[in-house]
Enzyme design. Structure first.
Site, short mmCIF file in Angstrom:
data_model
loop_
_atom_site.label_atom_id
_atom_site.label_comp_id
_atom_site.label_asym_id
_atom_site.label_seq_id
_atom_site.Cartn_x
_atom_site.Cartn_y
_atom_site.Cartn_z
N CYS A 202 7.42 8.65 -1.13
CA CYS A 202 7.61 9.93 -1.82
C CYS A 202 9.11 10.28 -1.84
O CYS A 202 9.94 9.54 -1.33
CB CYS A 202 6.83 11.01 -1.08
SG CYS A 202 7.42 11.21 0.61
N CYS B 231 8.59 10.70 7.29
CA CYS B 231 9.54 9.91 6.48
C CYS B 231 10.81 9.61 7.29
O CYS B 231 11.38 8.52 7.17
CB CYS B 231 9.91 10.67 5.21
SG CYS B 231 8.51 10.94 4.12
N ASP C 223 4.43 3.78 0.95
CA ASP C 223 5.02 4.31 2.16
C ASP C 223 5.67 3.19 2.99
O ASP C 223 5.35 3.00 4.16
CB ASP C 223 3.94 5.01 2.99
CG ASP C 223 4.52 6.26 3.64
OD1 ASP C 223 5.66 6.61 3.33
OD2 ASP C 223 3.81 6.87 4.46
N CYS D 167 0.82 -1.22 0.00
CA CYS D 167 0.00 0.00 0.00
C CYS D 167 0.84 1.26 0.00
O CYS D 167 0.33 2.34 0.17
CB CYS D 167 -0.98 0.01 1.17
SG CYS D 167 -0.20 0.11 2.77
#
Ligand code: FES
Length: 283
Positions: A61, A105, A37, A35
């Site tokens: 990202c 992140c 990330d 999914c």
């Protein structure tokens, strides 16, 4: 548009140490490769117990790629005792800073490192498991993770908690509780942001309505996410609040499939159908 430092852009465009170590000493995974990330970190130690090789794979990202790349640069040559002292703030500082909305992140990197060290030391499966009470069901974020992010990063608002952990970034149904956690830790009332409408139906569903809504949610919210990575899921049965699902495609072989069920599938069904639903995999 967020402001990225030159170093973030450099590590995003030219990530260091991307790849796989076949005979890694420690492997840590966080998030879900199905999914998005998600980060997998691997390291190999030399005879002195220092990290001589370290590699990562990620779906995420630009900031996730840059954070993972920076982390691998920071880890090379360190002992595990030195490595485990690294914080998410250290990763962000190495990059000259990250936009606050992207600080989660750096947290992802720190978590993957911890899971990899744990895997080396204790032979665990090297995946970040949900431990403790889940506060944000949309993103599967526990109370423990929220508390740690607040303490380690000096957070004081609900928006900051969302930026660092993603909790509160979906339906918004957990924002009141995040505010209470902030209040408990910081000893004063947190700033609360406006909450979006919760899309979950309030009425009591008949069995047929419940099954239809589950199927619709799978088709609209879940299947497209899994298919991006070659996976799929089928609804097998609904027994009261128990939703029995069967994984298909790449999800069948995926090592983090259970994590995906608990962090993607179940939160979506709770959010769009009923808080009471529990997802189990068909035997
Ligand atoms: S955003 Fe946290 S429960 Fe939905």
């Amino acid at each position: 548009m967020w402001d990225y430092t030159d170093k973030v852009m450099d590590h995003f465009r030219h990530p260091r140490n991307v790849g796989f170590i076949k005979d890694a000493d420690g492997v840590g995974e966080v998030g879900s490769m199905a999914c998005g990330d998600a980060l997998r970190l691997m390291f190999k130690l030399d005879e002195q117990g220092r990290i001589e090789d370290v590699k990562f794979q990620t779906f995420g990202c630009g900031s996730a790629i840059a954070s993972a790349s920076a982390l691998t640069e920071m880890l090379r040559g360190k002992t595990l005792e030195e490595a485990e002292k690294l914080t998410n703030q250290d990763i962000a500082e190495f990059l000259g800073g990250l936009p606050e909305q992207k600080m989660h992140c750096s947290v992802l990197g720190r978590e993957a490192l911890e899971a990899a060290i744990e895997n080396y030391r204790n032979g665990t499966i090297g995946q970040v498991q949900l431990e403790g009470r889940v506060v944000c069901i949309c993103f599967g974020v526990t109370e423990e993770k929220i508390e740690r992010a607040i303490r380690e990063n000096g957070l004081s608002t609900v928006d900051q908690v969302t930026n660092y952990t993603k909790a509160g970034g979906g339906c918004g149904g957990c924002k009141d509780e995040i505010a209470q956690i902030l209040e408990r830790i910081n000893g004063h009332l947190a700033v609360k942001e406006s909450q979006p409408e919760v899309s979950k139906p309030k009425r009591k569903l008949t069995n047929i309505q419940k099954i239809q809504l589950i199927q619709e949610t799978i088709d609209r919210e879940i299947r497209p996410e899994l298919k991006k990575d070659g996976g799929d899921v089928e609804l097998v049965d609904v027994d009261g609040d128990k939703v029995i699902l069967s994984l298909r495609g790449s999800c069948v072989e995926c090592r983090v499939a259970q994590f995906t069920l608990k962090t993607l599938v179940e939160p979506k069904l709770k959010s769009f159908v009923s808080e009471d639903l529990v997802v189990v995999e068909a035997k």
